[in-house]
Design an enzyme around this catalytic site. Sequence first.
Site, PDB file in Angstrom:
ATOM      1  N   ARG A 191       0.961  -1.273  -0.009  1.00 51.61           N
ATOM      2  CA  ARG A 191       0.015   0.094   0.033  1.00 51.61           C
ATOM      3  C   ARG A 191       0.970   1.358  -0.051  1.00 51.61           C
ATOM      4  N   LEU A 198       9.760  15.044   1.655  1.00 51.44           N
ATOM      5  CA  LEU A 198       9.406  16.103   2.870  1.00 51.44           C
ATOM      6  C   LEU A 198      10.343  15.984   4.172  1.00 51.44           C
ATOM      7  N   THR A 199      10.233  14.851   4.780  1.00 55.84           N
ATOM      8  CA  THR A 199      11.052  14.756   5.942  1.00 55.84           C
ATOM      9  C   THR A 199      12.446  14.845   6.152  1.00 55.84           C
ATOM     10  N   SER A 255       8.093  15.839  12.410  1.00 55.65           N
ATOM     11  CA  SER A 255       6.624  16.453  12.563  1.00 55.65           C
ATOM     12  C   SER A 255       6.579  17.701  12.311  1.00 55.65           C
ATOM     13  N   TRP A 302      14.202   8.833   5.465  1.00 54.47           N
ATOM     14  CA  TRP A 302      12.806   7.996   5.633  1.00 54.47           C
ATOM     15  C   TRP A 302      11.990   8.097   4.352  1.00 54.47           C
ATOM     16  N   THR A 304      10.113   6.903   1.222  1.00 48.77           N
ATOM     17  CA  THR A 304       9.633   5.527   0.545  1.00 48.77           C
ATOM     18  C   THR A 304      10.009   5.529  -0.833  1.00 48.77           C
ATOM     19  N   GLY A 328      -0.626 -17.229  20.220  1.00 50.66           N
ATOM     20  CA  GLY A 328       0.050 -17.965  21.063  1.00 50.66           C
ATOM     21  C   GLY A 328       1.525 -17.677  20.293  1.00 50.66           C
ATOM     22  N   GLU A 356       3.373   9.874   7.804  1.00 47.69           N
ATOM     23  CA  GLU A 356       2.061  10.535   7.557  1.00 47.69           C
ATOM     24  C   GLU A 356       1.561  11.588   8.716  1.00 47.69           C
ATOM     25  N   GLY A 357       2.256  11.775   9.671  1.00 49.60           N
ATOM     26  CA  GLY A 357       1.594  12.407  10.815  1.00 49.60           C
ATOM     27  C   GLY A 357       1.368  11.423  11.881  1.00 49.60           C
TER      28      GLY A 357
HETATM   29  P1  TGC Z   1       0.569  25.282   9.494  1.00 48.75           P
HETATM   30  O1  TGC Z   1       1.041  27.072   9.691  1.00 48.75           O
HETATM   31  O2  TGC Z   1      -0.555  24.933  10.179  1.00 48.75           O
HETATM   32  O3  TGC Z   1      -0.079  25.421   7.924  1.00 48.75           O
HETATM   33  C1  TGC Z   1       0.920  25.831   6.810  1.00 48.75           C
HETATM   34  C2  TGC Z   1      -0.024  26.220   5.793  1.00 48.75           C
HETATM   35  O4  TGC Z   1      -0.557  24.698   5.183  1.00 48.75           O
HETATM   36  C3  TGC Z   1      -2.045  24.745   5.378  1.00 48.75           C
HETATM   37  N1  TGC Z   1      -2.138  23.377   5.920  1.00 48.75           N
HETATM   38  C4  TGC Z   1      -2.762  22.312   5.130  1.00 48.75           C
HETATM   39  N2  TGC Z   1      -3.164  22.418   3.669  1.00 48.75           N
HETATM   40  C5  TGC Z   1      -3.753  21.463   3.191  1.00 48.75           C
HETATM   41  N3  TGC Z   1      -3.583  20.182   4.064  1.00 48.75           N
HETATM   42  C6  TGC Z   1      -3.361  20.100   5.225  1.00 48.75           C
HETATM   43  N4  TGC Z   1      -3.376  19.037   5.963  1.00 48.75           N
HETATM   44  C7  TGC Z   1      -2.578  21.431   5.899  1.00 48.75           C
HETATM   45  N5  TGC Z   1      -2.177  21.506   7.089  1.00 48.75           N
HETATM   46  C8  TGC Z   1      -1.896  22.911   7.326  1.00 48.75           C
HETATM   47  C9  TGC Z   1      -2.203  25.667   6.340  1.00 48.75           C
HETATM   48  O5  TGC Z   1      -3.651  26.385   6.131  1.00 48.75           O
HETATM   49  C10 TGC Z   1      -1.317  26.970   6.048  1.00 48.75           C
HETATM   50  O6  TGC Z   1      -1.587  27.544   4.752  1.00 48.75           O
HETATM   51  P2  TGC Z   1      -1.413  28.870   4.511  1.00 48.75           P
HETATM   52  O7  TGC Z   1      -2.080  29.099   2.931  1.00 48.75           O
HETATM   53  O8  TGC Z   1      -1.974  29.861   5.707  1.00 48.75           O
HETATM   54  O9  TGC Z   1      -0.020  29.321   4.431  1.00 48.75           O
HETATM   55  O10 TGC Z   1       1.803  24.587   9.525  1.00 48.75           O
HETATM   56  P3  TGC Z   1       2.836  24.051  10.674  1.00 48.75           P
HETATM   57  O11 TGC Z   1       4.251  24.363  10.236  1.00 48.75           O
HETATM   58  O12 TGC Z   1       2.290  24.821  11.823  1.00 48.75           O
HETATM   59  O13 TGC Z   1       2.486  22.433  10.507  1.00 48.75           O
HETATM   60  C11 TGC Z   1       1.117  22.024  10.615  1.00 48.75           C
HETATM   61  C12 TGC Z   1       1.259  20.597  10.719  1.00 48.75           C
HETATM   62  C13 TGC Z   1       1.930  20.299  12.088  1.00 48.75           C
HETATM   63  C14 TGC Z   1      -0.036  20.058  10.826  1.00 48.75           C
HETATM   64  C15 TGC Z   1       2.002  19.789   9.852  1.00 48.75           C
HETATM   65  O14 TGC Z   1       3.290  20.155   9.725  1.00 48.75           O
HETATM   66  C16 TGC Z   1       2.216  18.330   9.897  1.00 48.75           C
HETATM   67  O15 TGC Z   1       1.085  17.737   9.108  1.00 48.75           O
HETATM   68  N6  TGC Z   1       2.968  17.538  10.427  1.00 48.75           N
HETATM   69  C17 TGC Z   1       3.227  16.104  10.015  1.00 48.75           C
HETATM   70  C18 TGC Z   1       4.266  15.892   9.115  1.00 48.75           C
HETATM   71  C19 TGC Z   1       3.652  14.794   8.220  1.00 48.75           C
HETATM   72  O16 TGC Z   1       2.765  14.139   8.365  1.00 48.75           O
HETATM   73  N7  TGC Z   1       4.872  14.280   7.356  1.00 48.75           N
HETATM   74  C20 TGC Z   1       4.518  13.270   6.431  1.00 48.75           C
HETATM   75  C21 TGC Z   1       5.537  13.034   5.530  1.00 48.75           C
HETATM   76  S1  TGC Z   1       5.233  12.232   3.924  1.00 48.75           S
HETATM   77  C22 TGC Z   1       5.301  10.669   4.817  1.00 48.75           C
HETATM   78  O17 TGC Z   1       5.390  10.242   5.644  1.00 48.75           O
HETATM   79  C23 TGC Z   1       5.080   9.677   3.621  1.00 48.75           C
HETATM   80  S2  TGC Z   1       5.028   7.950   4.480  1.00 48.75           S
HETATM   81  C24 TGC Z   1       4.147   7.255   2.906  1.00 48.75           C
HETATM   82  C25 TGC Z   1       4.195   5.856   2.866  1.00 48.75           C
HETATM   83  O18 TGC Z   1       5.035   5.043   2.739  1.00 48.75           O
HETATM   84  O19 TGC Z   1       2.919   5.619   2.748  1.00 48.75           O
HETATM   85  P1  FAD Z   2       9.507  13.245  15.228  1.00 49.28           P
HETATM   86  O1  FAD Z   2       8.845  14.656  14.544  1.00 49.28           O
HETATM   87  O2  FAD Z   2      10.932  13.517  15.841  1.00 49.28           O
HETATM   88  O3  FAD Z   2       8.553  12.621  16.526  1.00 49.28           O
HETATM   89  C1  FAD Z   2       9.122  12.030  17.592  1.00 49.28           C
HETATM   90  C2  FAD Z   2       7.993  11.864  18.430  1.00 49.28           C
HETATM   91  O4  FAD Z   2       7.665  13.139  19.125  1.00 49.28           O
HETATM   92  C3  FAD Z   2       6.918  11.485  18.074  1.00 49.28           C
HETATM   93  O5  FAD Z   2       6.078  10.585  19.028  1.00 49.28           O
HETATM   94  C4  FAD Z   2       6.029  12.629  18.173  1.00 49.28           C
HETATM   95  O6  FAD Z   2       4.518  12.574  17.729  1.00 49.28           O
HETATM   96  C5  FAD Z   2       6.394  13.590  19.085  1.00 49.28           C
HETATM   97  N1  FAD Z   2       6.175  14.921  19.017  1.00 49.28           N
HETATM   98  C6  FAD Z   2       6.742  15.682  18.018  1.00 49.28           C
HETATM   99  N2  FAD Z   2       6.525  17.009  18.032  1.00 49.28           N
HETATM  100  C7  FAD Z   2       5.471  16.909  18.928  1.00 49.28           C
HETATM  101  C8  FAD Z   2       4.475  17.882  19.556  1.00 49.28           C
HETATM  102  N3  FAD Z   2       4.601  19.304  19.332  1.00 49.28           N
HETATM  103  N4  FAD Z   2       3.691  17.536  20.445  1.00 49.28           N
HETATM  104  C9  FAD Z   2       3.719  16.339  21.138  1.00 49.28           C
HETATM  105  N5  FAD Z   2       4.497  15.092  20.355  1.00 49.28           N
HETATM  106  C10 FAD Z   2       5.163  15.698  19.576  1.00 49.28           C
HETATM  107  N6  FAD Z   2       8.832  10.962   4.852  1.00 49.28           N
HETATM  108  C11 FAD Z   2       8.697  11.662   3.776  1.00 49.28           C
HETATM  109  O7  FAD Z   2       8.711  12.664   3.545  1.00 49.28           O
HETATM  110  N7  FAD Z   2       8.394  10.696   2.653  1.00 49.28           N
HETATM  111  C12 FAD Z   2       8.240   9.511   2.748  1.00 49.28           C
HETATM  112  O8  FAD Z   2       8.163   8.737   1.766  1.00 49.28           O
HETATM  113  C13 FAD Z   2       8.250   8.933   4.085  1.00 49.28           C
HETATM  114  N8  FAD Z   2       8.164   7.643   4.017  1.00 49.28           N
HETATM  115  C14 FAD Z   2       8.299   7.112   5.411  1.00 49.28           C
HETATM  116  C15 FAD Z   2       8.596   5.597   5.476  1.00 49.28           C
HETATM  117  C16 FAD Z   2       8.675   5.135   6.772  1.00 49.28           C
HETATM  118  C17 FAD Z   2       8.880   3.543   6.980  1.00 49.28           C
HETATM  119  C18 FAD Z   2       8.917   5.769   7.809  1.00 49.28           C
HETATM  120  C19 FAD Z   2       9.037   5.097   8.981  1.00 49.28           C
HETATM  121  C20 FAD Z   2       8.549   7.127   7.777  1.00 49.28           C
HETATM  122  C21 FAD Z   2       8.635   7.802   6.477  1.00 49.28           C
HETATM  123  N9  FAD Z   2       8.703   9.213   6.307  1.00 49.28           N
HETATM  124  C22 FAD Z   2       8.621   9.659   5.338  1.00 49.28           C
HETATM  125  C23 FAD Z   2       8.746  10.028   7.362  1.00 49.28           C
HETATM  126  C24 FAD Z   2       7.599  10.323   8.456  1.00 49.28           C
HETATM  127  O9  FAD Z   2       6.697  11.267   7.893  1.00 49.28           O
HETATM  128  C25 FAD Z   2       8.041  10.911   9.955  1.00 49.28           C
HETATM  129  O10 FAD Z   2       8.844   9.616  10.416  1.00 49.28           O
HETATM  130  C26 FAD Z   2       6.888  11.350  10.534  1.00 49.28           C
HETATM  131  O11 FAD Z   2       6.627  12.597  10.063  1.00 49.28           O
HETATM  132  C27 FAD Z   2       7.618  11.685  11.992  1.00 49.28           C
HETATM  133  O12 FAD Z   2       8.831  12.282  11.877  1.00 49.28           O
HETATM  134  P2  FAD Z   2      10.008  11.922  12.957  1.00 49.28           P
HETATM  135  O13 FAD Z   2      10.119  10.287  12.542  1.00 49.28           O
HETATM  136  O14 FAD Z   2      11.353  12.790  12.577  1.00 49.28           O
HETATM  137  O15 FAD Z   2       9.637  11.978  14.437  1.00 49.28           O
END
Ligand code: TGC
Ligand code: FAD
Length: 397
Positions: free
Chosen positions: A103, A144-145, A151, A175, A177, A352, A376-377
């Site tokens: 997936r 992105l990361t 985070s 990290w 993918t 078990g 993905e958060g």
């Molecule tokens: P913040 O100031 O809240 O937002 C900046 C601008 O972005 C807008 N926005 C969004 N727009 C669309 N969708 C969303 N989910 C949005 N969240 C925020 C917001 O309205 C603002 O727009 P503008 O026009 O006013 O500038 O930003 P912040 O820096 O305070 O951070 C917000 C936070 C913490 C929610 C965000 O940074 C976040 O989602 N953190 C988690 C990071 C994350 O999920 N990383 C994932 C990386 S990719 C991955 O993990 C792939 S795994 C894939 C796989 O193998 O399946």
């Molecule tokens: P951190 O952000 O360092 O967080 C560590 C701990 O602190 C977590 O428990 C977190 O929830 C907590 N924490 C952080 N901030 C706060 C807060 N404000 N309040 C409370 N708790 C907090 N990223 C990509 O961009 N592209 C990819 O394709 C991708 N693929 C991935 C595949 C795998 C297998 C994995 C494991 C990760 C992948 N990622 C990818 C990265 C992924 O999105 C990050 O691991 C994730 O967003 C968390 O970041 P971090 O690991 O640096 O943890």
Amino acid sequence: MSRQASQQPGPTTPDVLFGVDGLLDDEERQMRDTVRALVKSRIAPEVAGWYEAGELPVRDLAVELGQLGLLGMHLEGYGCAGTSATAYGLACLELEAGDSGIRSLVSVQGSLAMFALHEFGSEEQKQQWLPEMAEGRKIGCFGLTEPDFGSDPAGMRTRATRSGDDWILNGSKMWITNGSVADVAIVWARSDDGVRGFAVPTDTPGFTANTIKNKMSLRASVTSELVLEDVRLQDSARLPGATSLRAPLSCLNEARFGIVFGAVGAARDCLETALAYSQSRTQFDRPIGGFQLTQQKLADMTLEYGKAFLLALHLGRTKDTVGLLPEQVSLGKLNNVREAIEIARTSRTILGASGITGEYPVMRHANNLESVLTYEGTVEMHTLMIGQALTGTQAFR
Ligand code: TGC
Ligand code: FAD
């Protein structure tokens, strides 16, 4: 469905209990059955071996997934199938019943890399990349990361600076993918004017990708570090529609939506395995499924599984009609991954000692879901996004 009061209920399944079939239309059932058949014939027989070896034949699988129209399937045009979001979700559910790594491959290709190009790319970029990505002949990744910013991607240090008409990219992503198998990396970088996105061909000088080894989770998935050292790109590689952090965060909504469904698939595979095992495994001269404590686990897991499915379907229908707010996607991602990992862990107890082996899929799903809980958060970030939506107060800064 009716039954005489005197009749005993026979063994049934969680899906029958929740009347899942009746909730889907013909096209959705057909999509589900097609993907389920692929998982049964192609993924299930091989995935334990891939997992143990810590590898995935991404290129071969991508072509097969592309032939079924599963890559970028909810996007319109450019060779994409243009299905509903719900149909896409159901495909994710079936794929993740095979393995979260499969997936992930589809999520990253379709919902992150292709979606970014489709939503923010130029016409030239779309023509260049999307048709071959939909066929699985070109692979994309999404960077992105960073090592120091997970985070909190707003802190990213990867830098895009102007050099005449060109851009120079420096930094690293962690990290990622599909990073070391990708043909194109969607890289997010900070410029003087804010966050920008670039479609970086991975054969560009200065770009390297290193596979991350020793993972105990998502082993049937390629995860990589990207290094960018003076990567020179023409302005035509910049995604013109991406002008702030909002762009990459919008892509995350799409991939998170797939996970809302996908996690339900992993949970179903665990629950079905535990159910079957509970009926065949005998202790104290009776099947362990006959003990009340086992039945309580099965009933509780079935409830959470069914509720997670209904939530996913509700979000799918909402996305297909009026659209979803990011915090609504958070509701699904938080609940469904959290419940799926609980179901995986409880299923493991029913198996078990057998539950810890690769002979059964349960421990593999449980280990995978540790990654799904984080990427993905994280659980904590989605909790805080819901908290912010409810209170109007941001608690993560
Ligand atoms: P913040 O100031 O809240 O937002 C900046 C601008 O972005 C807008 N926005 C969004 N727009 C669309 N969708 C969303 N989910 C949005 N969240 C925020 C917001 O309205 C603002 O727009 P503008 O026009 O006013 O500038 O930003 P912040 O820096 O305070 O951070 C917000 C936070 C913490 C929610 C965000 O940074 C976040 O989602 N953190 C988690 C990071 C994350 O999920 N990383 C994932 C990386 S990719 C991955 O993990 C792939 S795994 C894939 C796989 O193998 O399946
Ligand atoms: P951190 O952000 O360092 O967080 C560590 C701990 O602190 C977590 O428990 C977190 O929830 C907590 N924490 C952080 N901030 C706060 C807060 N404000 N309040 C409370 N708790 C907090 N990223 C990509 O961009 N592209 C990819 O394709 C991708 N693929 C991935 C595949 C795998 C297998 C994995 C494991 C990760 C992948 N990622 C990818 C990265 C992924 O999105 C990050 O691991 C994730 O967003 C968390 O970041 P971090 O690991 O640096 O943890």
